[in-house]
Design an enzyme around this catalytic site. Structure first.
Site, short mmCIF file in Angstrom:
data_model
loop_
_atom_site.label_atom_id
_atom_site.label_comp_id
_atom_site.label_asym_id
_atom_site.label_seq_id
_atom_site.Cartn_x
_atom_site.Cartn_y
_atom_site.Cartn_z
N TYR A 1 14.00 -3.63 59.17
CA TYR A 1 13.77 -4.02 58.24
C TYR A 1 12.84 -3.81 56.59
O TYR A 1 11.63 -4.06 57.83
CB TYR A 1 14.25 -5.29 57.57
CG TYR A 1 15.30 -5.53 57.19
CD1 TYR A 1 15.81 -5.11 55.93
CD2 TYR A 1 16.52 -6.44 57.48
CE1 TYR A 1 17.53 -4.79 55.13
CE2 TYR A 1 17.47 -6.27 57.01
CZ TYR A 1 17.83 -5.96 55.55
OH TYR A 1 19.31 -5.58 55.21
N GLU B 1 12.23 -3.92 53.06
CA GLU B 1 11.46 -3.76 51.74
C GLU B 1 10.59 -3.41 50.82
O GLU B 1 9.49 -4.24 51.34
CB GLU B 1 12.74 -4.94 51.52
CG GLU B 1 14.34 -4.69 51.37
CD GLU B 1 14.95 -6.55 51.27
OE1 GLU B 1 14.53 -7.25 50.33
OE2 GLU B 1 16.31 -6.28 51.96
N ASP C 1 18.42 17.53 38.67
CA ASP C 1 19.04 17.39 40.25
C ASP C 1 19.41 18.85 41.01
O ASP C 1 20.37 19.11 40.73
CB ASP C 1 20.31 16.81 40.00
CG ASP C 1 21.21 16.40 41.02
OD1 ASP C 1 20.79 17.21 42.15
OD2 ASP C 1 22.44 15.49 41.33
N THR D 1 18.95 15.77 47.12
CA THR D 1 19.51 14.96 48.63
C THR D 1 18.92 16.37 49.42
O THR D 1 17.90 17.23 49.07
CB THR D 1 20.80 15.54 48.90
OG1 THR D 1 20.95 17.05 48.20
CG2 THR D 1 21.93 15.14 48.20
N LYS E 1 21.33 19.93 52.31
CA LYS E 1 21.51 20.63 51.82
C LYS E 1 20.91 21.94 52.36
O LYS E 1 20.11 21.94 53.48
CB LYS E 1 22.29 20.89 50.27
CG LYS E 1 23.53 19.53 49.95
CD LYS E 1 23.26 19.71 48.64
CE LYS E 1 24.82 18.37 48.32
NZ LYS E 1 24.14 17.42 47.65
N ARG F 1 20.88 13.92 56.01
CA ARG F 1 22.26 13.09 54.39
C ARG F 1 20.59 11.92 54.28
O ARG F 1 20.83 11.49 54.14
CB ARG F 1 22.97 12.46 54.72
CG ARG F 1 23.66 13.21 55.53
CD ARG F 1 25.67 12.67 55.65
NE ARG F 1 25.68 12.90 54.66
CZ ARG F 1 26.52 14.18 54.32
NH1 ARG F 1 26.64 15.21 55.32
NH2 ARG F 1 27.13 14.25 52.86
N1 DSN Z 1 29.24 16.71 47.39
C1 DSN Z 1 28.00 17.63 47.02
C2 DSN Z 1 28.87 18.95 47.00
O1 DSN Z 1 29.54 19.68 47.81
O2 DSN Z 1 28.01 19.76 46.08
C3 DSN Z 1 27.66 17.24 46.00
O3 DSN Z 1 27.52 15.82 46.39
#
Ligand code: DSN
Length: 428
Positions: free
Chosen positions: A52, A54, A198, A224, A227, A233
């Site tokens: 933990y 925080e 974003d 994110t 990707k 993730r």
């Molecule tokens: N669900 C994701 C995508 O496939 O683009 C975005 O959050």
């Protein structure tokens, strides 16, 4: 000892083995997916999951954080170096969490926000009425032009001037073109709005200078990490320049707070509790990888592959929204081929080719059926495939789609896919 007293959970590990086999044996074209390196998974599967922490490095609410402090600081420093940021928070559990933390830090319930329409390729968290962003704030949207498939910046400006949102959000899940951040910032400045980018999808191409740099012009940037960035993730928030919050939000003592401090509080305690230090360690590993020359080559190849794939689809008579791609993905309108996205997704999977159905702009079909499919090249580029391989993939996809009722032909493609993927093992 924990390890000798607990029986192995064969039910779950057998399923993990099955998923491993599925990933190894098929062609993965979901634009938001990728394959992390073994060391990213090793970090995520480590003892850090037990801790933990925080708070932030050096300012925690728990003892024993000396080691995780170092790990989280390395993640922050590498991320800042990668994007040329001066401030970053690496704790958001996902892109949605990152965006929610930004909204909490910058907006009051009921404030107006302006985002890219989900039905035109935008994201759920940019104001969709089913998401907190559309329930707690008042959303307005811009979209693409039906003819060109491109965003018309003049129309974005007109909507912004009319509605005067507190925040303009740019970024998408299914838009294959680059963004004019300079123009968007000029629009935001006219109405005193904050500009949030974003960049979850194209982040990996942005860090290598293949697309416009949002950090130079947008107040706040989220992404994110899993990707094109090819990490675990998760999500992060960044800024190139910190600034005083423009809407006068004060501390209980009456001080105006800097945006970085508001954003830190927006993550914890605003919307999250304990950070996932095992995931943060995996993010640090992935950011280190993304700083390497190998990754530079990878990012270039992702885009070359996407362009080769788009050309191959066009050569076979498929309609790509906006007629091409600047990034790692493309959105294909299947209606002229007499197919729906649902049928395409369900038929291609029989040949172990994975895509997702996707609404196309001005779609007349429901989100569960759709007229389109979205495909992207990050995962298969990680697997080592090049431009000529993209043409072969499109050939295989076309064979399946044009023979959707012919099980023998689909099975033959599946055999070819499985044999091909066996030649390019993912995790040796
Ligand atoms: N669900 C994701 C995508 O496939 O683009 C975005 O959050």
């Amino acid at each position: 000892m924990v390890s000798t007293t607990i029986a192995r959970d064969t039910q779950i590990f057998d399923l993990i083995a099955k998923e491993h086999h599925r990933q190894e044996s098929g062609i993965e074209l979901i634009a938001s997916e990728n394959f992390t390196s073994p060391q990213v998974m090793e970090a995520q599967g480590s003892v850090l999951t037990n801790k933990y922490a925080e708070g932030l490095p050096g300012k925690r609410y728990y003892g024993g954080c000396e080691v995780v402090d170092q790990i989280e600081q390395i993640a922050i420093d590498r991320l800042k170096e990668l994007f040329g940021a001066t401030w970053a928070n690496v704790q958001p559990h996902s892109g949605a969490q990152a965006n929610t933390a930004v909204f909490l830090a910058c907006l009051q319930p009921g404030d107006k926000i302006l985002g890219f329409n989900l039905a035109h390729g935008g994201h759920l968290t940019h104001g969709s009425p089913v998401n907190i962003s559309g329930k707690y704030f008042q959303p307005f949207f811009y979209g693409v032009e039906q003819e060109s498939g491109l965003i018309d910046w003049d129309k974005v400006e007109a909507t912004a001037l009319k509605e005067r949102p507190k925040m303009i959000i740019c970024g998408a899940s299914a838009y294959s073109r680059d963004w004019d951040y300079i123009r968007l910032r000029a629009i935001a400045d006219q109405i005193g709005a904050l500009l949030l980018a974003d960049i979850s999808h194209p982040a990996g191409l942005i860090v290598k200078g293949l697309l416009n740099d949002p950090l130079e012009h947008c107040h706040i940037v989220t992404t994110t990490t899993h990707k094109t960035l090819r990490g675990p993730r998760g999500g992060v928030i960044m800024m190139r320049n910190d600034f005083e919050n423009p809407f006068g939000l004060k501390t209980p003592k009456g001080d105006i707070r800097s945006m970085s401090s508001l954003l830190d509080s927006g993550v914890f305690p605003g919307t999250q509790g304990g950070p996932l230090e095992h995931v943060i360690a995996a993010k640090a590993v992935a950011f280190g990888e993304a700083l390497s020359d190998d990754y530079t080559e990878y990012a270039h190849q992702v885009r070359k592959n996407a362009q080769a794939m788009a050309k191959a689809f066009v050569d076979k008579g498929y309609k790509i929204i906006s007629n091409g791609t600047d990034n790692h993905l493309m959105l294909i309108d299947l209606s002229s081929k007499g197919l729906t996205g649902k049928l395409a997704e369900n038929t291609l999977i029989k040949a172990d080719i994975t895509v997702n159905k996707n609404m196309v702009p001005f779609d007349t079909k429901s989100p569960m059926v759709t007229s389109g499919m979205r495909v992207g090249t990050p995962a298969m580029t990680t697997r080592g495939l090049k431009e000529a391989d993209m043409e072969r993939i499109v050939d295989l996809m076309d064979t399946v789609l044009m023979n959707a009722e012919n099980e023998a032909k689909i099975d033959a493609v599946k055999q070819e896919v499985n044999n091909w993927m066996a030649e390019v093992p993912l995790y040796k």
